[in-house]
Design a protein around this motif. Sequence first.
Motif, PDB file in Angstrom:
ATOM      1  N   UNK A  36       0.735  -1.074  -0.010  1.00  0.00           N
ATOM      2  CA  UNK A  36      -0.111  -0.133   0.093  1.00  0.00           C
ATOM      3  C   UNK A  36       0.686   1.028   0.547  1.00  0.00           C
ATOM      4  N   UNK A  37       2.355   1.461   0.977  1.00  0.00           N
ATOM      5  CA  UNK A  37       2.366   2.497   0.847  1.00  0.00           C
ATOM      6  C   UNK A  37       3.228   2.845  -0.382  1.00  0.00           C
ATOM      7  N   UNK A  38       4.485   1.389  -1.073  1.00  0.00           N
ATOM      8  CA  UNK A  38       4.548   1.827  -2.359  1.00  0.00           C
ATOM      9  C   UNK A  38       3.646   1.692  -2.999  1.00  0.00           C
ATOM     10  N   UNK A  39       2.476   1.786  -3.166  1.00  0.00           N
ATOM     11  CA  UNK A  39       1.423   2.168  -4.240  1.00  0.00           C
ATOM     12  C   UNK A  39       0.847   4.035  -4.797  1.00  0.00           C
ATOM     13  N   UNK A  40       0.757   4.397  -2.944  1.00  0.00           N
ATOM     14  CA  UNK A  40       1.132   5.666  -3.061  1.00  0.00           C
ATOM     15  C   UNK A  40       2.353   5.931  -3.425  1.00  0.00           C
ATOM     16  N   UNK A  93      10.200   5.054  -1.045  1.00  0.00           N
ATOM     17  CA  UNK A  93       8.973   5.039  -0.149  1.00  0.00           C
ATOM     18  C   UNK A  93       8.745   4.712   1.529  1.00  0.00           C
ATOM     19  N   UNK A  94      10.503   4.623   1.997  1.00  0.00           N
ATOM     20  CA  UNK A  94      10.594   5.421   2.792  1.00  0.00           C
ATOM     21  C   UNK A  94      10.897   6.939   3.969  1.00  0.00           C
ATOM     22  N   UNK A  95      10.683   7.847   2.001  1.00  0.00           N
ATOM     23  CA  UNK A  95      10.082   8.863   2.478  1.00  0.00           C
ATOM     24  C   UNK A  95       8.769   9.394   2.967  1.00  0.00           C
ATOM     25  N   UNK A  96       8.049   8.661   1.307  1.00  0.00           N
ATOM     26  CA  UNK A  96       6.575   9.056   1.576  1.00  0.00           C
ATOM     27  C   UNK A  96       5.865   8.394   2.850  1.00  0.00           C
ATOM     28  N   UNK A  97       6.881   6.901   3.380  1.00  0.00           N
ATOM     29  CA  UNK A  97       5.424   6.401   4.544  1.00  0.00           C
ATOM     30  C   UNK A  97       5.867   7.134   5.956  1.00  0.00           C
ATOM     31  N   UNK A  98       6.647   8.181   5.546  1.00  0.00           N
ATOM     32  CA  UNK A  98       6.971   8.891   6.899  1.00  0.00           C
ATOM     33  C   UNK A  98       6.107   9.644   6.771  1.00  0.00           C
ATOM     34  N   UNK A 181      13.661   3.987  12.382  1.00  0.00           N
ATOM     35  CA  UNK A 181      13.813   6.048  12.582  1.00  0.00           C
ATOM     36  C   UNK A 181      12.913   7.057  12.915  1.00  0.00           C
ATOM     37  N   UNK A 182      12.557   7.247  12.284  1.00  0.00           N
ATOM     38  CA  UNK A 182      11.127   8.075  11.717  1.00  0.00           C
ATOM     39  C   UNK A 182      10.417   8.329  13.252  1.00  0.00           C
ATOM     40  N   UNK A 183       9.159   9.471  13.368  1.00  0.00           N
ATOM     41  CA  UNK A 183       9.179   9.925  14.414  1.00  0.00           C
ATOM     42  C   UNK A 183       7.785   9.465  14.810  1.00  0.00           C
ATOM     43  N   UNK A 184       7.214   8.839  14.043  1.00  0.00           N
ATOM     44  CA  UNK A 184       5.709   8.188  13.668  1.00  0.00           C
ATOM     45  C   UNK A 184       5.604   6.672  13.229  1.00  0.00           C
TER      46      UNK A 184
END
Length: 221
Positions: A36-40, A93-98, A181-184
């Motif tokens: 799902x995160x990859x699709x976004x 994807x790690x940027x968008x999913x953060x 390491x992300x906040x959320x």
Amino acid sequence: MNNVVAIDGPAGSGKSTVARGVAAALGLSVLDTGAMYRSVTLAVLNAGVDPTDAAGCALVAKDSIIEAVDGSVFLDGTDVGETIREPGVTAAVSIVSAHPAVREILVAQQRSWAQRNQGGVAEGRDIGTVVFPQARVKVFITASDEERARRRVSDEKSAGRDAEIADVQNAMASRDAQDSGREVSPTAIAVDAIVLDTTDRTAEEVVADIVRRFNDVTEQR
Ligand code: DC
């Protein structure tokens, strides 16, 4: 939602294979939240939105229709199962999913999937900690860095892409660091999760272990 198996873990830990096996054994549906995160992320790149633009990414997430259930992945009706594994999506994807606003939209969709199906097997990074804290069984799957890289290289080769173990291991380490390491909702082991190391175990053994635990908990209720 309690009739849920939550499977979390880093990239290449084997959680997708295990999640599919557990779902088949228990007759449940399986949700790949990473897809799902990859699709976004694919939709963000297609729209020409900057992955670091939180508000822009959230708008794209809100306007996208994503289905990542039972091995298929559709974005606005198009099969994107292969496209979302391309290096461009993997890198962003790690940027968008953060972005918290992106996560809020997808987590709501993940919870309604479970409501509609009266449970299921969900895999990702924050399933046991945030999405389904009441899950019946929570598993955190790990494997050594070398083994995870080796598995990912083999996936890449099957998809017709060339990959070197050292490059893949470096890219994975950097993505894991961002996801943890992300906040959320960082990748995290829920306090009540079982940690399973799959380095030297077959997927079948791990599936059987999880199914047994699920049945034990169900019997005790
Ligand atoms: O499992 P995967 O490698 O396909 O996941 C892709 C990315 O999505 C991963 O780098 C982190 C993010 N992700 C997340 O933030 N939360 C989830 N529940 C699942 C994945």
